[in-house]
Design a protein around this motif. Structure first.
Motif, short mmCIF file in Angstrom:
data_model
loop_
_atom_site.label_atom_id
_atom_site.label_comp_id
_atom_site.label_asym_id
_atom_site.label_seq_id
_atom_site.Cartn_x
_atom_site.Cartn_y
_atom_site.Cartn_z
N VAL A 17 0.86 -1.19 0.00
CA VAL A 17 0.00 0.00 0.00
C VAL A 17 0.89 1.24 0.00
O VAL A 17 1.40 1.67 1.03
N ALA A 28 -5.41 4.80 0.74
CA ALA A 28 -6.20 3.56 0.66
C ALA A 28 -7.47 3.75 1.46
O ALA A 28 -7.43 3.93 2.68
N VAL A 66 -8.60 -0.61 1.05
CA VAL A 66 -8.19 -1.30 2.26
C VAL A 66 -8.60 -2.78 2.19
O VAL A 66 -7.87 -3.67 2.64
N GLU A 67 -9.77 -3.04 1.59
CA GLU A 67 -10.25 -4.42 1.51
C GLU A 67 -9.43 -5.27 0.54
O GLU A 67 -9.33 -6.49 0.71
N ARG A 75 0.62 -7.66 4.12
CA ARG A 75 0.41 -6.25 3.78
C ARG A 75 1.58 -5.39 4.27
O ARG A 75 2.02 -5.55 5.42
N ILE A 131 2.88 -1.04 4.30
CA ILE A 131 2.33 0.31 4.17
C ILE A 131 3.47 1.32 4.06
O ILE A 131 4.48 1.21 4.76
N ILE A 157 -5.57 6.19 5.56
CA ILE A 157 -6.08 4.83 5.54
C ILE A 157 -7.41 4.84 6.26
O ILE A 157 -7.51 5.35 7.39
N GLY A 179 -14.37 -6.20 4.61
CA GLY A 179 -13.87 -5.42 5.73
C GLY A 179 -14.54 -5.71 7.05
O GLY A 179 -13.90 -5.76 8.10
N THR A 193 -9.63 9.64 9.59
CA THR A 193 -8.83 8.61 8.94
C THR A 193 -7.62 8.26 9.81
O THR A 193 -7.32 8.93 10.79
N ALA A 247 -2.26 2.83 11.56
CA ALA A 247 -2.79 1.61 10.94
C ALA A 247 -1.86 0.43 11.21
O ALA A 247 -2.32 -0.69 11.46
N ILE A 307 -3.23 -3.61 11.18
CA ILE A 307 -3.79 -3.77 9.83
C ILE A 307 -2.68 -4.15 8.84
O ILE A 307 -2.91 -4.90 7.89
#
Length: 522
Positions: A133, A137, A142-143, A151, A153, A160, A175, A202, A208, A213
């Motif tokens: 990512v 996103a 995100v999904e 993942r 970032i 996010i 999600g 956000t 995140a 995540i």
């Protein structure tokens, strides 16, 4: 269980109008170990001002790409698949222009099923999948990451979020099931429900990552290279991936239902029973503790279809469109110099909606606010709600003690409408019936100044008819808040044929001072 591969999505694709397609561009990357990773770059051919979005035709192309990569994986030609985005943008989620144009619940159900069908393939490739990512996103973006095996970032990514509840829907492509099972129920409640209801808050990349995540976070200077190297380490076992916030047995059996119960109580007290999306999201999060992923996806399908076909989503999209396109220059606003000064606000009613109005007015305008109702008990209940909400803001550090005390002192209650005599702006939030609204305005008009403004929050009744009983109908405007009051950014200002420029201008200025975007309606 629904077999998504047997569903004909051609009618969904035919309904796609002028979609800006986000293409799936594939290249093979040879990793340091000699393994081959197929890297998909999402790119819609535009610059960063037009984020990648996921409409029906985009999903078809991504689906075909993933099918081809699954075949290559089966042949041993590739060892992994990764998805990243164009510069600064991973994906901003579903194409809202496409979803809001769907003409039936059947098509709404199909967009939910199509998202699950395509994104779900990321976990069925026969080789590990990664999401790198590299920028913004949101929602479906995100999904995509959640449906991947691993993942990373970029630490400079703009934002996010799963903002669906803010828009009147739910995270419908995995999600609501995958996130709580990845990061735990309390963290998922924050991301899926709390943040959207806090003016669509956000997450920063570090937040995140800390929530769990993402499995790794890297600098933008060498994000792709670092992600590829990290993925190579995961593939050869030299990099261990620890899911630190994954819920264990104790959380699933004890903390999960307790957190849901607390969240439901907070929703009931903060937004009331009207908005459907936060409650549907809460139900999905509650059910995510049990059953299979396929069952979780089916629940999301039904919830998303119901909400996309609802009036709530239509109103949210209407508000979203107006905010995006017209916020910088309100349409239909008279000269702001005609606006009356507002030094005291009256609120007729002390129920939940009226109390939310009062709290918003006192916080944003910081002028005296007076509420009234038919009994002292109702007035006291409204004041208690307002004072409690101010205390919560103080407890969270969003208000200092002096400001909190000042705001509490500014809000008072009465059962005597003569106390409204010095109010410049009076808004009602009483029962949605013309005769009731006429009656309360008649009573208040006896005491207020001739140039004081009256406002009705009605969403369905004729403002002109409500004002027909007034001695000064030119003072009345519609001032319709979208619910929840604290969250939705739009206020609809309704102008009757009798309304004066001063009344309408005052309404626009008040809306601006409330940090809302006003749009004129007749």
């Amino acid at each position: 269980m629904t077999d998504y591969s047997t569903i004909d999505f051609s009618d969904l694709e035919q309904a796609s109008v002028d979609e800006v397609i986000t293409h799936s561009i594939v290249r093979d990357v040879t990793l340091a170990s000699g393994r081959t990773l197929a890297l998909i770059t999402l790119h819609n051919g535009r610059d960063h001002k037009r984020p990648n979005t996921l409409g029906p035709l985009t999903l078809r192309e991504l689906s075909d790409t993933l099918d081809e990569l699954a075949e290559r994986a089966a042949k041993g030609e590739i060892d992994a698949v990764a998805v990243t985005g164009k510069p600064y943008i991973f994906a901003a989620g579903a194409d809202l222009s496409q979803i809001s144009s769907l003409s039936s619940r059947d098509l709404a159900l199909k967009i939910a099923q199509r998202g699950h069908h395509v994104l779900g393939k990321l976990s069925e490739l026969g080789v590990p999948s990664f999401s790198f990512v590299n920028g913004l996103a949101l929602g479906g973006g995100v999904e995509i990451a959640l449906n991947s095996t691993y993942r990373t970032i970029d630490s400079s990514a703009a934002a996010i979020a799963l903002p669906e509840v803010f828009l009147g829907i739910i995270p419908g492509w995995g999600g609501a099931y995958l996130l709580p099972n990845l990061i735990g129920i309390e963290n998922a409640l924050e991301v899926v429900i709390s943040n959207p209801l806090k003016q669509n808050r956000t997450l920063k990349p570090q937040q995140a990552y800390d929530l769990g995540i993402f499995d790794a976070i890297f600098s933008p200077a060498n994000f792709l290279e670092a992600s590829l190297s990290w993925a190579d380490g995961v593939l050869d076992g030299s990099v261990a991936v620890e899911r630190k916030n994954a819920p264990g047995k104790i959380e699933r059996s004890i903390k999960w239902p307790a957190a849901i119960k607390i969240a439901r109580g907070m929703l009931e007290s903060s937004v009331g029973p009207m908005p459907r999306s936060p409650y549907r999201a809460l139900d999905l999060l509650e059910q995510a503790v049990k059953g299979t992923k396929e069952e979780g996806f089916e629940r999301e399908d039904e919830a998303l279809a119901d909400l996309v076909a609802s009036d709530e989503f239509a109103a949210s999209m209407y508000a979203f469109d107006l905010v995006q396109k017209r916020a910088k220059r309100p349409v239909g606003a008279p000269d702001k110099d005609l606006a009356r000064p507002v030094t005291k606000v009256g609120v007729i009613g002390a129920g939940l909606m009226a109390s939310q109005f009062a709290l918003l007015f006192v916080r944003r305008l910081q002028v005296p606010v007076l509420i009234t109702d038919v009994s002292q008990d109702r007035v006291d209940k409204g004041l208690t709600y307002i004072y409690d909400e101010i205390a919560k803001l103080e407890g969270k550090g969003r208000l200092d003690a002096d400001t909190a005390n000042q705001l509490r002192a500014l809000v008072t209650g009465t059962t005597d409408k003569a106390d409204f005599a010095d109010c410049d702006f009076v808004i009602e939030a009483v029962f949605e019936e013309t005769s009731v609204k006429q009656q309360v305005f008649r009573e208040v008009e006896e005491f207020i100044a001739d140039d004081a403004i009256l406002a009705t929050n009605t969403s369905s009744l004729s403002v002109e008819e409500i004002g027909s009983v007034l001695a000064h109908p030119e003072r009345l405007v519609g001032f319709h808040f979208f619910n929840p009051v604290a969250v939705m950014p739009l206020v609809e200002v309704v102008r009757t044929p009798q309304a004066s420029d001063a009344a309408v201008s005052t309404a626009f200025v008040v809306a601006k001072n409330l940090r809302k975007n006003a749009i004129a309606s007749a």
